[in-house]
Design a protein around this motif. Structure first.
Motif, PDB file in Angstrom:
ATOM      1  N   GLU A  98     -22.051   1.643 -40.029  1.00 23.12           N
ATOM      2  CA  GLU A  98     -21.804   2.016 -41.468  1.00 23.12           C
ATOM      3  C   GLU A  98     -20.803   1.143 -42.060  1.00 23.12           C
ATOM      4  OE1 GLU A  98     -22.621   6.685 -41.702  1.00 23.12           O
ATOM      5  OE2 GLU A  98     -20.933   6.214 -40.412  1.00 23.12           O
ATOM      6  N   TYR A  99     -20.110   0.376 -41.239  1.00 24.53           N
ATOM      7  CA  TYR A  99     -19.012  -0.439 -41.704  1.00 24.53           C
ATOM      8  C   TYR A  99     -19.049  -1.706 -40.809  1.00 24.53           C
ATOM      9  CZ  TYR A  99     -16.885   3.497 -44.325  1.00 24.53           C
ATOM     10  OH  TYR A  99     -16.663   4.449 -45.119  1.00 24.53           O
ATOM     11  N   VAL A 100     -18.862  -3.119 -41.519  1.00 19.43           N
ATOM     12  CA  VAL A 100     -18.775  -4.060 -40.749  1.00 19.43           C
ATOM     13  C   VAL A 100     -17.439  -4.772 -41.655  1.00 19.43           C
ATOM     14  CG1 VAL A 100     -20.507  -5.378 -42.256  1.00 19.43           C
ATOM     15  CG2 VAL A 100     -20.022  -6.095 -39.726  1.00 19.43           C
ATOM     16  N   VAL A 101     -16.851  -5.617 -40.492  1.00 23.89           N
ATOM     17  CA  VAL A 101     -15.798  -6.308 -41.065  1.00 23.89           C
ATOM     18  C   VAL A 101     -16.193  -7.818 -40.763  1.00 23.89           C
ATOM     19  CG1 VAL A 101     -13.428  -7.193 -40.884  1.00 23.89           C
ATOM     20  CG2 VAL A 101     -14.029  -4.824 -40.766  1.00 23.89           C
ATOM     21  N   VAL A 102     -15.906  -8.559 -41.877  1.00 26.51           N
ATOM     22  CA  VAL A 102     -16.125 -10.368 -41.702  1.00 26.51           C
ATOM     23  C   VAL A 102     -15.035 -10.804 -42.329  1.00 26.51           C
ATOM     24  CG1 VAL A 102     -19.006  -9.814 -41.173  1.00 26.51           C
ATOM     25  CG2 VAL A 102     -17.852 -10.148 -43.941  1.00 26.51           C
ATOM     26  N   PRO A 103     -15.072 -12.112 -42.006  1.00 29.85           N
ATOM     27  CA  PRO A 103     -14.366 -13.165 -42.967  1.00 29.85           C
ATOM     28  C   PRO A 103     -14.899 -13.289 -44.419  1.00 29.85           C
ATOM     29  CG  PRO A 103     -14.897 -14.313 -40.866  1.00 29.85           C
ATOM     30  CD  PRO A 103     -15.690 -12.873 -40.883  1.00 29.85           C
ATOM     31  N   ALA A 104     -14.127 -13.290 -45.253  1.00 27.30           N
ATOM     32  CA  ALA A 104     -14.374 -13.519 -46.617  1.00 27.30           C
ATOM     33  C   ALA A 104     -15.409 -14.342 -47.175  1.00 27.30           C
ATOM     34  CB  ALA A 104     -13.046 -13.255 -47.554  1.00 27.30           C
ATOM     35  N   ASP A 105     -15.298 -15.459 -46.372  1.00 27.69           N
ATOM     36  CA  ASP A 105     -16.291 -16.529 -46.612  1.00 27.69           C
ATOM     37  C   ASP A 105     -17.387 -16.346 -45.943  1.00 27.69           C
ATOM     38  OD1 ASP A 105     -15.539 -17.059 -43.986  1.00 27.69           O
ATOM     39  OD2 ASP A 105     -14.964 -18.973 -44.433  1.00 27.69           O
ATOM     40  N   GLN A 106     -17.960 -15.152 -45.636  1.00 25.86           N
ATOM     41  CA  GLN A 106     -19.340 -14.871 -45.137  1.00 25.86           C
ATOM     42  C   GLN A 106     -20.111 -14.064 -45.871  1.00 25.86           C
ATOM     43  OE1 GLN A 106     -18.157 -15.803 -40.482  1.00 25.86           O
ATOM     44  NE2 GLN A 106     -19.374 -14.041 -40.681  1.00 25.86           N
ATOM     45  N   ILE A 107     -19.618 -13.741 -47.072  1.00 27.17           N
ATOM     46  CA  ILE A 107     -20.171 -13.032 -48.046  1.00 27.17           C
ATOM     47  C   ILE A 107     -20.441 -13.674 -49.458  1.00 27.17           C
ATOM     48  CG2 ILE A 107     -19.436 -10.567 -47.064  1.00 27.17           C
ATOM     49  CD1 ILE A 107     -17.378 -10.623 -49.600  1.00 27.17           C
ATOM     50  N   VAL A 108     -21.741 -13.103 -50.118  1.00 27.49           N
ATOM     51  CA  VAL A 108     -21.850 -13.602 -51.366  1.00 27.49           C
ATOM     52  C   VAL A 108     -22.197 -12.578 -52.434  1.00 27.49           C
ATOM     53  CG1 VAL A 108     -22.598 -16.062 -50.448  1.00 27.49           C
ATOM     54  CG2 VAL A 108     -24.325 -14.261 -51.214  1.00 27.49           C
ATOM     55  N   ARG A 109     -22.131 -12.684 -53.521  1.00 26.35           N
ATOM     56  CA  ARG A 109     -22.612 -11.387 -54.532  1.00 26.35           C
ATOM     57  C   ARG A 109     -24.121 -11.166 -54.617  1.00 26.35           C
ATOM     58  NH1 ARG A 109     -17.955  -9.067 -57.224  1.00 26.35           N
ATOM     59  NH2 ARG A 109     -16.383 -10.836 -57.272  1.00 26.35           N
ATOM     60  N   LYS A 110     -24.484  -9.900 -54.346  1.00 21.86           N
ATOM     61  CA  LYS A 110     -25.758  -9.561 -54.314  1.00 21.86           C
ATOM     62  C   LYS A 110     -26.125  -9.387 -55.955  1.00 21.86           C
ATOM     63  CE  LYS A 110     -27.119  -5.389 -54.581  1.00 21.86           C
ATOM     64  NZ  LYS A 110     -28.437  -5.171 -55.774  1.00 21.86           N
ATOM     65  N   PRO A 111     -27.316 -10.202 -56.199  1.00 24.43           N
ATOM     66  CA  PRO A 111     -27.854 -10.118 -57.537  1.00 24.43           C
ATOM     67  C   PRO A 111     -27.979  -8.784 -58.000  1.00 24.43           C
ATOM     68  CG  PRO A 111     -28.843 -12.050 -56.182  1.00 24.43           C
ATOM     69  CD  PRO A 111     -27.997 -11.304 -55.477  1.00 24.43           C
ATOM     70  N   ALA A 112     -27.915  -8.543 -59.283  1.00 23.28           N
ATOM     71  CA  ALA A 112     -28.131  -7.071 -59.730  1.00 23.28           C
ATOM     72  C   ALA A 112     -29.743  -6.602 -59.403  1.00 23.28           C
ATOM     73  CB  ALA A 112     -27.473  -6.900 -60.988  1.00 23.28           C
ATOM     74  N   ALA A 113     -30.361  -7.470 -59.616  1.00 23.71           N
ATOM     75  CA  ALA A 113     -31.870  -7.319 -59.653  1.00 23.71           C
ATOM     76  C   ALA A 113     -32.503  -7.248 -58.034  1.00 23.71           C
ATOM     77  CB  ALA A 113     -32.802  -8.375 -60.535  1.00 23.71           C
ATOM     78  N   MET A 114     -31.541  -7.650 -57.120  1.00 23.23           N
ATOM     79  CA  MET A 114     -32.309  -7.679 -55.817  1.00 23.23           C
ATOM     80  C   MET A 114     -32.075  -6.439 -55.179  1.00 23.23           C
ATOM     81  SD  MET A 114     -30.630 -10.123 -52.671  1.00 23.23           S
ATOM     82  CE  MET A 114     -31.746 -11.729 -53.112  1.00 23.23           C
ATOM     83  N   PRO A 115     -33.276  -5.915 -54.667  1.00 20.96           N
ATOM     84  CA  PRO A 115     -33.216  -4.576 -53.887  1.00 20.96           C
ATOM     85  C   PRO A 115     -32.383  -4.654 -52.860  1.00 20.96           C
ATOM     86  CG  PRO A 115     -35.527  -5.257 -54.728  1.00 20.96           C
ATOM     87  CD  PRO A 115     -34.613  -6.272 -54.836  1.00 20.96           C
ATOM     88  N   TRP A 116     -31.782  -3.284 -52.326  1.00 22.69           N
ATOM     89  CA  TRP A 116     -30.952  -3.295 -51.134  1.00 22.69           C
ATOM     90  C   TRP A 116     -31.715  -3.633 -49.873  1.00 22.69           C
ATOM     91  CZ3 TRP A 116     -26.023  -3.609 -51.481  1.00 22.69           C
ATOM     92  CH2 TRP A 116     -25.186  -3.015 -52.441  1.00 22.69           C
ATOM     93  N   GLU A 117     -32.926  -3.159 -50.012  1.00 22.57           N
ATOM     94  CA  GLU A 117     -33.834  -3.587 -48.607  1.00 22.57           C
ATOM     95  C   GLU A 117     -33.912  -4.998 -48.407  1.00 22.57           C
ATOM     96  OE1 GLU A 117     -34.247  -1.285 -51.010  1.00 22.57           O
ATOM     97  OE2 GLU A 117     -35.023   0.459 -50.021  1.00 22.57           O
ATOM     98  N   VAL A 118     -34.262  -5.883 -49.873  1.00 18.64           N
ATOM     99  CA  VAL A 118     -34.259  -7.592 -49.656  1.00 18.64           C
ATOM    100  C   VAL A 118     -32.947  -8.032 -49.117  1.00 18.64           C
ATOM    101  CG1 VAL A 118     -34.719  -9.334 -50.984  1.00 18.64           C
ATOM    102  CG2 VAL A 118     -36.181  -7.287 -51.110  1.00 18.64           C
ATOM    103  N   ALA A 119     -31.821  -7.441 -49.864  1.00 21.05           N
ATOM    104  CA  ALA A 119     -30.590  -8.228 -49.627  1.00 21.05           C
ATOM    105  C   ALA A 119     -30.204  -7.975 -48.237  1.00 21.05           C
ATOM    106  CB  ALA A 119     -29.554  -7.400 -50.805  1.00 21.05           C
ATOM    107  N   GLY A 120     -30.485  -6.938 -47.565  1.00 15.83           N
ATOM    108  CA  GLY A 120     -29.991  -6.447 -46.426  1.00 15.83           C
ATOM    109  C   GLY A 120     -30.489  -7.496 -45.251  1.00 15.83           C
ATOM    110  N   GLY A 121     -31.928  -7.791 -45.316  1.00 15.58           N
ATOM    111  CA  GLY A 121     -32.422  -8.620 -44.717  1.00 15.58           C
ATOM    112  C   GLY A 121     -32.671 -10.185 -44.956  1.00 15.58           C
ATOM    113  N   PHE A 122     -31.729 -10.652 -45.938  1.00 14.56           N
ATOM    114  CA  PHE A 122     -31.885 -11.884 -46.427  1.00 14.56           C
ATOM    115  C   PHE A 122     -31.283 -12.927 -45.960  1.00 14.56           C
ATOM    116  CE2 PHE A 122     -31.633 -15.122 -49.852  1.00 14.56           C
ATOM    117  CZ  PHE A 122     -32.821 -15.112 -50.304  1.00 14.56           C
TER     118      PHE A 122
END
Length: 312
Positions: A98-122
């Motif tokens: 339910e929670y994951v901690v990562v360095p801040a340079d290992q994330i990017v913004r999710k495009p608003a149009a990208m479904p969560w299912e696509v984003a999670g496996g991208f």
């Protein structure tokens, strides 16, 4: 927090829901409330007890190296991100939670149009495809062979190679996935005995580079088809690659690489097919599915129960 974890290594049945302490973001880190986590063969290998040399895995082991969710905690010395930001990112472990901690340079913004299912496996397959095609030097005019082209990584690699100017992408897959490969621009070829001859029949001018996401037999076929072994890589048959003198793919994940592939998705240059979405409690079933092989597209875990309830 709830997490799908393995108290011992073995079959998919070792993956069960555990109650674990919530992690806390330290300096330079962010905590993400995970909505969706991707499932990859790497995760299944961790569950079976394998780990790369740089990684020490302790039990209960929480697999998962890609995720999407909402930033809910920010550590010291982090700038440019705020609580509530919708992001996708990568880790090495710990994303089936339910929670994951990562360095801040290992994330990017999710495009608003990208479904969560696509984003999670991208993140994992997007970066993997970008990294391996870059290592192969795929570019304008090339004929590229992708073994295992209908899987999650192969799907992105087909589209990315064509975007980079490859003249042709030949993709191996089981017959039920051939129409799908045609729909994303690949020329499909059946797996199995006689693969070399079938590829030569559709590419009489030869094959310039090959990506193996299928296994040792496909890798050996690639060696017969590609003259320069420096233009062959395997994502799965690493021992055979060493024996055959094929370079191994080095590290190279970064937020910049991920952002470039996300941008291409946002421009309509990459389409993602979600093969199946499982609830977090059904992580074992997700692992059974990914270990079957010959699947089309991406398998994900719906960590956020509201998404899982909606899917069911």
């Amino acid at each position: 927090m709830k997490a799908a974890a393995a108290s011992s290594f073995g079959s998919p049945d070792v993956l069960r829901l555990h109650d674990l302490d919530d992690p806390t973001a330290g300096p330079g880190e962010v905590r993400v409330r995970v909505k969706v986590a991707g499932v990859q063969p790497f995760d299944a290998a961790i569950r079976r007890g394998w780990a790369p040399a740089f990684l020490s895995v302790r039990t209960p082991a929480v697999p998962g190296n890609e995720f999407a969710g909402v930033v809910d905690q920010i550590g010291d010395r982090v700038t440019g991100v705020e609580i509530g930001a919708e992001v996708l990112g990568y880790s090495t472990l710990d994303s089936y939670a339910e929670y994951v901690v990562v360095p801040a340079d290992q994330i990017v913004r999710k495009p608003a149009a990208m479904p969560w299912e696509v984003a999670g496996g991208f993140s994992g397959n997007g970066q993997g495809a970008h990294l391996v095609l870059q290592a192969l030097g795929v570019g304008r005019g090339d004929t590229l062979l992708i073994n295992g082209a209908s899987g999650a990584l192969g799907t992105i690699a087909v589209q990315l190679a064509l975007h980079w100017g490859a003249a042709r992408v030949i993709g191996t897959a089981s017959a039920p996935n051939h129409d799908y490969l045609r729909s994303i621009g690949a020329t499909p070829v059946e797996y199995g005995d006689g693969l070399v001859e079938r590829v030569r029949a559709v590419a009489p001018g030869g094959v310039d580079a090959a990506l193996d996401a299928a296994g040792a037999d496909a890798l050996r076929a690639s060696v017969e088809l590609v003259k320069d072994r420096n233009r062959i890589r395997s994502m799965v048959a690493l021992d055979e690659a060493k024996e055959l003198g094929i370079p191994l793919l080095g590290p190279g994940r970064s937020a910049a690489r991920l952002q470039s592939v996300v941008d291409l998705w946002n421009e309509g240059g990459i389409k993602i097919h979600i093969r199946a979405a499982y609830a977090l409690a059904d992580a074992a079933e997700a692992h059974r599915a990914i270990e079957l092989g010959h699947g089309r597209g991406k398998i994900v875990l719906l960590v956020d129960h509201t998404l899982a309830d909606h899917a069911s």
